[in-house]
Design a protein around this motif. Sequence first.
Motif, PDB file in Angstrom:
ATOM      1  N   PHE A  84       0.821  -1.206   0.000  1.00 39.73           N
ATOM      2  CA  PHE A  84       0.000   0.000   0.000  1.00 39.73           C
ATOM      3  C   PHE A  84       0.857   1.258   0.000  1.00 39.73           C
ATOM      4  O   PHE A  84       1.988   1.257   0.501  1.00 39.73           O
ATOM      5  N   GLU A  85       0.310   2.316  -0.573  1.00 35.26           N
ATOM      6  CA  GLU A  85       1.052   3.563  -0.703  1.00 35.26           C
ATOM      7  C   GLU A  85       0.940   4.441   0.533  1.00 35.26           C
ATOM      8  O   GLU A  85       1.913   5.081   0.932  1.00 35.26           O
ATOM      9  N   ARG A  86      -0.253   4.495   1.146  1.00 34.55           N
ATOM     10  CA  ARG A  86      -0.467   5.379   2.290  1.00 34.55           C
ATOM     11  C   ARG A  86      -1.233   4.648   3.395  1.00 34.55           C
ATOM     12  O   ARG A  86      -2.421   4.910   3.634  1.00 34.55           O
ATOM     13  N   PRO A  87      -0.558   3.733   4.099  1.00 37.03           N
ATOM     14  CA  PRO A  87      -1.217   3.067   5.222  1.00 37.03           C
ATOM     15  C   PRO A  87      -1.168   3.927   6.484  1.00 37.03           C
ATOM     16  O   PRO A  87      -0.319   4.806   6.621  1.00 37.03           O
ATOM     17  N   VAL A  88      -2.097   3.675   7.389  1.00 41.96           N
ATOM     18  CA  VAL A  88      -2.134   4.394   8.658  1.00 41.96           C
ATOM     19  C   VAL A  88      -2.506   3.396   9.747  1.00 41.96           C
ATOM     20  O   VAL A  88      -3.220   2.418   9.491  1.00 41.96           O
ATOM     21  N   LEU A  89      -2.016   3.628  10.958  1.00 42.84           N
ATOM     22  CA  LEU A  89      -2.297   2.732  12.077  1.00 42.84           C
ATOM     23  C   LEU A  89      -3.294   3.406  13.009  1.00 42.84           C
ATOM     24  O   LEU A  89      -3.025   4.487  13.541  1.00 42.84           O
ATOM     25  N   LEU A  90      -4.449   2.780  13.200  1.00 40.50           N
ATOM     26  CA  LEU A  90      -5.469   3.334  14.083  1.00 40.50           C
ATOM     27  C   LEU A  90      -5.069   3.110  15.539  1.00 40.50           C
ATOM     28  O   LEU A  90      -4.697   2.003  15.923  1.00 40.50           O
ATOM     29  N   PHE A  91      -5.154   4.175  16.325  1.00 40.70           N
ATOM     30  CA  PHE A  91      -4.704   4.116  17.715  1.00 40.70           C
ATOM     31  C   PHE A  91      -5.794   4.650  18.625  1.00 40.70           C
ATOM     32  O   PHE A  91      -6.236   5.791  18.480  1.00 40.70           O
ATOM     33  N   LEU A 119     -14.080   8.754  11.062  1.00 37.79           N
ATOM     34  CA  LEU A 119     -13.046   7.854  10.555  1.00 37.79           C
ATOM     35  C   LEU A 119     -13.004   7.883   9.028  1.00 37.79           C
ATOM     36  O   LEU A 119     -11.927   8.036   8.426  1.00 37.79           O
ATOM     37  N   LEU A 120     -14.152   7.743   8.396  1.00 40.86           N
ATOM     38  CA  LEU A 120     -14.198   7.732   6.932  1.00 40.86           C
ATOM     39  C   LEU A 120     -13.719   9.064   6.358  1.00 40.86           C
ATOM     40  O   LEU A 120     -13.034   9.102   5.323  1.00 40.86           O
ATOM     41  N   GLU A 121     -14.067  10.166   7.027  1.00 39.57           N
ATOM     42  CA  GLU A 121     -13.625  11.482   6.569  1.00 39.57           C
ATOM     43  C   GLU A 121     -12.105  11.608   6.667  1.00 39.57           C
ATOM     44  O   GLU A 121     -11.452  12.115   5.744  1.00 39.57           O
ATOM     45  N   GLU A 122     -11.524  11.128   7.769  1.00 38.44           N
ATOM     46  CA  GLU A 122     -10.069  11.215   7.937  1.00 38.44           C
ATOM     47  C   GLU A 122      -9.338  10.325   6.937  1.00 38.44           C
ATOM     48  O   GLU A 122      -8.279  10.700   6.419  1.00 38.44           O
ATOM     49  N   LEU A 123      -9.880   9.152   6.660  1.00 39.23           N
ATOM     50  CA  LEU A 123      -9.262   8.279   5.659  1.00 39.23           C
ATOM     51  C   LEU A 123      -9.300   8.925   4.277  1.00 39.23           C
ATOM     52  O   LEU A 123      -8.340   8.827   3.502  1.00 39.23           O
ATOM     53  N   GLU A 124     -10.405   9.602   3.977  1.00 41.65           N
ATOM     54  CA  GLU A 124     -10.537  10.302   2.695  1.00 41.65           C
ATOM     55  C   GLU A 124      -9.583  11.488   2.628  1.00 41.65           C
ATOM     56  O   GLU A 124      -8.881  11.687   1.626  1.00 41.65           O
ATOM     57  N   ASN A 125      -9.558  12.297   3.689  1.00 49.63           N
ATOM     58  CA  ASN A 125      -8.700  13.489   3.698  1.00 49.63           C
ATOM     59  C   ASN A 125      -7.221  13.131   3.589  1.00 49.63           C
ATOM     60  O   ASN A 125      -6.451  13.828   2.940  1.00 49.63           O
ATOM     61  N   GLY A 126      -6.845  12.031   4.237  1.00 51.66           N
ATOM     62  CA  GLY A 126      -5.438  11.619   4.217  1.00 51.66           C
ATOM     63  C   GLY A 126      -5.071  10.753   3.035  1.00 51.66           C
ATOM     64  O   GLY A 126      -3.914  10.363   2.885  1.00 51.66           O
ATOM     65  N   LYS A 127      -6.058  10.427   2.192  1.00 54.31           N
ATOM     66  CA  LYS A 127      -5.853   9.542   1.036  1.00 54.31           C
ATOM     67  C   LYS A 127      -5.240   8.205   1.475  1.00 54.31           C
ATOM     68  O   LYS A 127      -4.418   7.616   0.769  1.00 54.31           O
ATOM     69  N   PHE A 128      -5.656   7.731   2.642  1.00 57.24           N
ATOM     70  CA  PHE A 128      -5.124   6.476   3.167  1.00 57.24           C
ATOM     71  C   PHE A 128      -5.787   5.305   2.465  1.00 57.24           C
ATOM     72  O   PHE A 128      -7.015   5.255   2.327  1.00 57.24           O
ATOM     73  N   ASP A 129      -4.971   4.354   2.007  1.00 57.38           N
ATOM     74  CA  ASP A 129      -5.514   3.198   1.299  1.00 57.38           C
ATOM     75  C   ASP A 129      -5.531   1.937   2.160  1.00 57.38           C
ATOM     76  O   ASP A 129      -6.009   0.894   1.721  1.00 57.38           O
ATOM     77  N   ALA A 130      -5.001   2.025   3.372  1.00 55.25           N
ATOM     78  CA  ALA A 130      -5.059   0.901   4.305  1.00 55.25           C
ATOM     79  C   ALA A 130      -5.063   1.451   5.729  1.00 55.25           C
ATOM     80  O   ALA A 130      -4.252   2.313   6.066  1.00 55.25           O
ATOM     81  N   ALA A 131      -5.981   0.949   6.540  1.00 51.31           N
ATOM     82  CA  ALA A 131      -6.069   1.369   7.937  1.00 51.31           C
ATOM     83  C   ALA A 131      -5.920   0.129   8.810  1.00 51.31           C
ATOM     84  O   ALA A 131      -6.750  -0.783   8.756  1.00 51.31           O
ATOM     85  N   MET A 132      -4.851   0.090   9.582  1.00 49.88           N
ATOM     86  CA  MET A 132      -4.550  -1.068  10.431  1.00 49.88           C
ATOM     87  C   MET A 132      -5.109  -0.856  11.827  1.00 49.88           C
ATOM     88  O   MET A 132      -5.030   0.240  12.378  1.00 49.88           O
ATOM     89  N   GLY A 133      -5.634  -1.913  12.401  1.00 48.36           N
ATOM     90  CA  GLY A 133      -6.171  -1.813  13.744  1.00 48.36           C
ATOM     91  C   GLY A 133      -6.025  -3.096  14.523  1.00 48.36           C
ATOM     92  O   GLY A 133      -5.667  -4.148  13.978  1.00 48.36           O
TER      93      GLY A 133
END
Length: 301
Positions: A26-33, A118-132
Motif C-alpha cells: 500500500f502507498e499510504r497506510p495508517v495505524l489506528l490508535f 473515521l471515513l472522513e479522515e481516511l478520505e482526507n489523508g488519502k489512506f488506502d489501508a487502515a490497520m487496527g
Amino acid sequence: MNYNLSYLRELEAESIFILREVAAQFERPVLLFSGGKDSILMTHLARKAFYPSNMPFSLLHIDTGHNFDETIAYRDQLVEKLGVKLIVGSVEEAIKKGLVKEESGYNASRNGLQTVVLLEELENGKFDAAMGGARRDEEKARAKERFFSHRDDFGQWNPKNQRPELWNLYNGKKHFGEHFRIFPISNWTELDVWQYLAIEKVDLPSLYYAHKRPVFRRDGILLAANTGHINRRPEEEVFETMVRCRTIGDTTCTGVWESEANTIEDIIQEVATTRMTERGGRADDKRSETSMEDRKVKGYF
C-alpha cells in the motif's frame, strides 16, 4: 509465570509479516490508535517490524471528546516517545460542523459517531489501508474478518463477499477510492495479548490496573461516574469500589470491572479464569443483537 514463548513468538512473527506486507503493498497506510491495549500492542509490533528504522506509519486517533483522561495522557506521552506523527479526527468538531448529530437521553453516546469521522479522515489523508487491533475472539462480527478486509468506495464492508487468504497470500488490489482494513493481530486472544505485553515489558495506561473509582450500575454494567460525560438516572446511585478496564473506549459505553488486579501477572490470572467475555462490559454492543456487525457494515472499525 510460565508462558508458551514459542507460541507467542509465532503470533508475533505472523503479525510482523502482515505489517511488512502492508508497507509493501500500500502507498499510504495508517495505524489506528485508541489508547487501548490492542492498539498499543500493534504499535509495539510495528516498531519491531521495521527496527532500527522508524515505523513507516502515522497514528490516527478518532477522538470522541469523551475519553478517559488517562487515555489521552498515555497517547501523548507515547507519541512523543516514538517521534511519530499523530492525526486526530474529532467527533466534537464533526458535531459542530453538522456532519453528525449528538445523541440525547440517558443512553447517549458518541461511540457510533466515530464512523463518519473515521471515513472522513481516511478520505482526507488519502489512506488506502487502515490497520487496527481488532481480534477474532472479541466478538462474532469480528470473527468474520480476513487479515486484509476490503472496503468499497463508500467505506462499507460486505461480510458475504470476502477474499480467500491461502498460504499467507494477501490480496491488496483495489479500485480507486476503495481501501482496506488490516487486522494483523486477528489470531491473538485476550490472554495472548496480556502474556506478550508481560514478556515484552510494555508500559500501559493506569486504567488497566485496579484502582478505586466512583461508579454506578446500569443494565448490569459498572460505568465510571466521574467523567462528566454520562447522564445518570435519579435512581442510579454512585459508590466507590476497586475497578479496572478490560477494554478502553468512549467513557459513555466502556464498562469497568470490579477487580483487585494491580499487576500484569494478576491480570493474566484474572483473564485466564474469568467466564465473562472481554466485551461483556461494553454497552455499545448491547444496543441490538447485531450491533457490531451493523456498525462495521457502515464503516466502523
